[in-house]
Design a protein around this motif. Sequence first.
Motif, PDB file in Angstrom:
ATOM      1  N   HIS A  38       2.384-104.583  45.899  1.00 38.20           N
ATOM      2  CA  HIS A  38       1.431-105.361  45.106  1.00 38.20           C
ATOM      3  C   HIS A  38       0.877-104.524  43.956  1.00 38.20           C
ATOM      4  CE1 HIS A  38       0.399-108.317  48.622  1.00 38.20           C
ATOM      5  NE2 HIS A  38       1.593-108.528  48.097  1.00 38.20           N
ATOM      6  N   LEU A  39       0.545-103.281  44.239  1.00 37.45           N
ATOM      7  CA  LEU A  39       0.004-102.405  43.199  1.00 37.45           C
ATOM      8  C   LEU A  39       1.044-102.142  42.118  1.00 37.45           C
ATOM      9  CD1 LEU A  39      -2.287-100.597  42.151  1.00 37.45           C
ATOM     10  CD2 LEU A  39      -1.372 -98.747  43.572  1.00 37.45           C
ATOM     11  N   LEU A  40       2.269-101.880  42.533  1.00 36.14           N
ATOM     12  CA  LEU A  40       3.332-101.575  41.577  1.00 36.14           C
ATOM     13  C   LEU A  40       3.716-102.786  40.733  1.00 36.14           C
ATOM     14  CD1 LEU A  40       5.571 -99.415  43.942  1.00 36.14           C
ATOM     15  CD2 LEU A  40       4.171 -98.589  42.045  1.00 36.14           C
ATOM     16  N   ALA A  41       3.427-103.978  41.235  1.00 35.12           N
ATOM     17  CA  ALA A  41       3.797-105.201  40.519  1.00 35.12           C
ATOM     18  C   ALA A  41       2.822-105.545  39.394  1.00 35.12           C
ATOM     19  CB  ALA A  41       3.888-106.371  41.497  1.00 35.12           C
ATOM     20  N   ASP A  42       1.630-104.952  39.424  1.00 31.35           N
ATOM     21  CA  ASP A  42       0.630-105.233  38.388  1.00 31.35           C
ATOM     22  C   ASP A  42       0.505-103.997  37.497  1.00 31.35           C
ATOM     23  OD1 ASP A  42      -1.805-105.515  36.912  1.00 31.35           O
ATOM     24  OD2 ASP A  42      -2.499-106.994  38.377  1.00 31.35           O
ATOM     25  N   ASP A  43       1.139-104.044  36.340  1.00 32.49           N
ATOM     26  CA  ASP A  43       1.189-102.868  35.472  1.00 32.49           C
ATOM     27  C   ASP A  43      -0.197-102.418  35.007  1.00 32.49           C
ATOM     28  OD1 ASP A  43       3.910-102.519  35.643  1.00 32.49           O
ATOM     29  OD2 ASP A  43       4.351-103.761  33.892  1.00 32.49           O
ATOM     30  N   LYS A  44      -1.112-103.369  34.783  1.00 31.95           N
ATOM     31  CA  LYS A  44      -2.447-102.992  34.315  1.00 31.95           C
ATOM     32  C   LYS A  44      -3.208-102.233  35.402  1.00 31.95           C
ATOM     33  CE  LYS A  44      -4.995-105.572  31.713  1.00 31.95           C
ATOM     34  NZ  LYS A  44      -5.798-106.703  31.168  1.00 31.95           N
ATOM     35  N   LEU A  45      -3.128-102.727  36.634  1.00 33.98           N
ATOM     36  CA  LEU A  45      -3.786-102.031  37.741  1.00 33.98           C
ATOM     37  C   LEU A  45      -3.153-100.664  37.975  1.00 33.98           C
ATOM     38  CD1 LEU A  45      -4.319-104.787  40.485  1.00 33.98           C
ATOM     39  CD2 LEU A  45      -6.041-103.757  38.998  1.00 33.98           C
ATOM     40  N   LEU A  93      -0.722 -85.970  45.591  1.00 39.81           N
ATOM     41  CA  LEU A  93      -1.429 -85.999  46.869  1.00 39.81           C
ATOM     42  C   LEU A  93      -2.752 -86.749  46.734  1.00 39.81           C
ATOM     43  CD1 LEU A  93      -1.602 -85.082  49.824  1.00 39.81           C
ATOM     44  CD2 LEU A  93      -2.664 -82.963  49.023  1.00 39.81           C
ATOM     45  N   ALA A  94      -3.447 -86.518  45.624  1.00 35.12           N
ATOM     46  CA  ALA A  94      -4.718 -87.212  45.393  1.00 35.12           C
ATOM     47  C   ALA A  94      -4.500 -88.721  45.275  1.00 35.12           C
ATOM     48  CB  ALA A  94      -5.384 -86.677  44.126  1.00 35.12           C
ATOM     49  N   LEU A  95      -3.435 -89.113  44.586  1.00 34.46           N
ATOM     50  CA  LEU A  95      -3.125 -90.536  44.430  1.00 34.46           C
ATOM     51  C   LEU A  95      -2.810 -91.176  45.779  1.00 34.46           C
ATOM     52  CD1 LEU A  95      -2.551 -92.879  42.372  1.00 34.46           C
ATOM     53  CD2 LEU A  95      -0.149 -92.155  42.461  1.00 34.46           C
ATOM     54  N   ALA A  96      -1.991 -90.504  46.578  1.00 33.69           N
ATOM     55  CA  ALA A  96      -1.612 -91.039  47.891  1.00 33.69           C
ATOM     56  C   ALA A  96      -2.793 -91.055  48.850  1.00 33.69           C
ATOM     57  CB  ALA A  96      -0.469 -90.213  48.478  1.00 33.69           C
ATOM     58  N   THR A  97      -3.726 -90.136  48.669  1.00 33.95           N
ATOM     59  CA  THR A  97      -4.928 -90.113  49.506  1.00 33.95           C
ATOM     60  C   THR A  97      -5.826 -91.296  49.180  1.00 33.95           C
ATOM     61  OG1 THR A  97      -4.862 -87.695  49.664  1.00 33.95           O
ATOM     62  CG2 THR A  97      -6.962 -88.766  50.150  1.00 33.95           C
ATOM     63  N   THR A  98      -5.963 -91.590  47.898  1.00 29.78           N
ATOM     64  CA  THR A  98      -6.783 -92.732  47.483  1.00 29.78           C
ATOM     65  C   THR A  98      -6.148 -94.050  47.907  1.00 29.78           C
ATOM     66  OG1 THR A  98      -7.657 -91.535  45.564  1.00 29.78           O
ATOM     67  CG2 THR A  98      -7.784 -93.940  45.500  1.00 29.78           C
ATOM     68  N   PHE A  99      -4.874 -94.201  47.616  1.00 30.10           N
ATOM     69  CA  PHE A  99      -4.158 -95.442  47.953  1.00 30.10           C
ATOM     70  C   PHE A  99      -3.306 -95.188  49.203  1.00 30.10           C
ATOM     71  CE2 PHE A  99      -5.212 -95.668  43.499  1.00 30.10           C
ATOM     72  CZ  PHE A  99      -5.695 -96.963  43.363  1.00 30.10           C
ATOM     73  N   ASN A 100      -4.008 -95.009  50.312  1.00 31.12           N
ATOM     74  CA  ASN A 100      -3.334 -94.596  51.549  1.00 31.12           C
ATOM     75  C   ASN A 100      -2.866 -95.818  52.343  1.00 31.12           C
ATOM     76  OD1 ASN A 100      -2.409 -93.221  53.778  1.00 31.12           O
ATOM     77  ND2 ASN A 100      -4.199 -91.904  53.947  1.00 31.12           N
ATOM     78  N   PHE A 101      -1.858 -96.498  51.806  1.00 27.91           N
ATOM     79  CA  PHE A 101      -1.345 -97.699  52.465  1.00 27.91           C
ATOM     80  C   PHE A 101      -0.726 -97.382  53.819  1.00 27.91           C
ATOM     81  CE2 PHE A 101      -1.309 -98.915  47.938  1.00 27.91           C
ATOM     82  CZ  PHE A 101      -1.993-100.118  48.010  1.00 27.91           C
ATOM     83  N   GLU A 102      -0.201 -96.179  53.964  1.00 25.17           N
ATOM     84  CA  GLU A 102       0.419 -95.802  55.236  1.00 25.17           C
ATOM     85  C   GLU A 102      -0.611 -95.799  56.361  1.00 25.17           C
ATOM     86  OE1 GLU A 102       1.514 -93.438  58.558  1.00 25.17           O
ATOM     87  OE2 GLU A 102       0.060 -92.731  57.068  1.00 25.17           O
ATOM     88  N   ARG A 103      -1.831 -95.372  56.063  1.00 23.90           N
ATOM     89  CA  ARG A 103      -2.863 -95.300  57.100  1.00 23.90           C
ATOM     90  C   ARG A 103      -3.638 -96.605  57.246  1.00 23.90           C
ATOM     91  NH1 ARG A 103      -7.361 -90.799  56.403  1.00 23.90           N
ATOM     92  NH2 ARG A 103      -5.555 -89.429  56.652  1.00 23.90           N
ATOM     93  N   TYR A 104      -3.996 -97.224  56.137  1.00 25.40           N
ATOM     94  CA  TYR A 104      -4.920 -98.357  56.196  1.00 25.40           C
ATOM     95  C   TYR A 104      -4.270 -99.717  55.971  1.00 25.40           C
ATOM     96  CZ  TYR A 104      -8.236 -94.517  55.822  1.00 25.40           C
ATOM     97  OH  TYR A 104      -8.933 -93.358  56.035  1.00 25.40           O
ATOM     98  N   GLY A 105      -3.004 -99.732  55.575  1.00 26.47           N
ATOM     99  CA  GLY A 105      -2.300-100.998  55.416  1.00 26.47           C
ATOM    100  C   GLY A 105      -2.986-101.942  54.450  1.00 26.47           C
ATOM    101  N   GLU A 106      -3.126-103.193  54.856  1.00 18.50           N
ATOM    102  CA  GLU A 106      -3.691-104.222  53.983  1.00 18.50           C
ATOM    103  C   GLU A 106      -5.166-103.988  53.658  1.00 18.50           C
ATOM    104  OE1 GLU A 106      -2.990-108.074  55.582  1.00 18.50           O
ATOM    105  OE2 GLU A 106      -0.828-108.018  55.198  1.00 18.50           O
TER     106      GLU A 106
END
Length: 373
Positions: free
Chosen positions: A162-169, A213-226
């Motif tokens: 979803h994040l990758l699909a919205d270029d502005k976000l 690492l900072a980006l993956a920590t903020t957008f931690n889809f692996e841990r928090y999912g939806e």
Amino acid sequence: MINTFTSFHLINRDIARSMERVQSQPAVQRETAYYQANIGRVTSIDEFVNDDRLFRYAMKAHGLEDMAYAKAFMVKVLEEGISDPESFANKLTDKRYADFARTYNFAAGGANTTTYNPTQKGTVDKYVSLAIRNGVDPGSEALLKDINYYLQNISQVKSADHLLADDKLLTFAMVAHGFTDEVIDKRALKALLEGGVDDPKSPANQQSDKRFLALATTFNFERYGEDTTTHNATQAPAIDKYLRQTLEEDAGKQNEGVRLALYFQRKASSIRSYYEFLAEPALAKVVRTALGFPEALAQANIDKQVDLIKDRIDLEDFKDPEKLDEFLTRFTNMWELANPSGNQLSSIAALYSQPAEFGISTDVLFTIAQLKR
């Protein structure tokens, strides 16, 4: 009385339903409703610890119910946070305190701790700071337009796709994390975001550039999912911990072996070292029982104990639900042989007063004594 193996598997075969049964208990409902209604209003450590009902709920959620009386001690844990490796919580051998400080991270989040979400306010703050450093007027129409779009839409994002699909976000998020000029392949970004940060071998942890690492920590889809873009550690995750803790305690009232199995199941996938088994008596008890080791082994040299465990256990197996289930099946059967249901002794209760998930550790008691001087 139902034996250990059956009791554990009756709970474990549908853990969600077991949690629902706990959640439906009137006392649990009352305390959870109070917590939900009030935690978001807390803006300081003092407010938090002075609301005894709220504070006790949080402490129980982290397995620290026995320490709810030691408020001066816990204030010190919270005030120093976890950012500094030398902070009070990080120096304690009992890692429950660091976990507590991580959830209620007032040292980093301040007044926003109980409402803060890194994908929302955290990312906006980073974006604005970068813009100001680059000479952009913080009140400019273009900047405010970007911020408004981001805040209006980011909470709707439920996955990396979803994040990758919205270029502005995506552009907003990338710029906020310092990626101002680079063009990064979306397939690589997808792997990065879905890989999370918990596994040392994840793509984010393998990058020498710490921005990833900072980006993956903020957008931690692996841990928090939806829930990634709406997640706040002090709210739903803390409630889930409380319910799980209550589930384990309730099981232990009937059969301590079941409580140990449930606890081991919860902790197993996060174990990174064989020494962690021996650091917590509850984990060590499960391992020794499952492997048929005598209790006297606990008095042996630590390194020799680790060597024996290494010969019989592969830590990677505990990341596989089927292999973990096989191990716990062995444990519950071995436990039942040594502690037949209906005739269980209370000696296992000693585990809950030693430096482990249950009870108060010796270094904590020493620190409390020092604080009283």
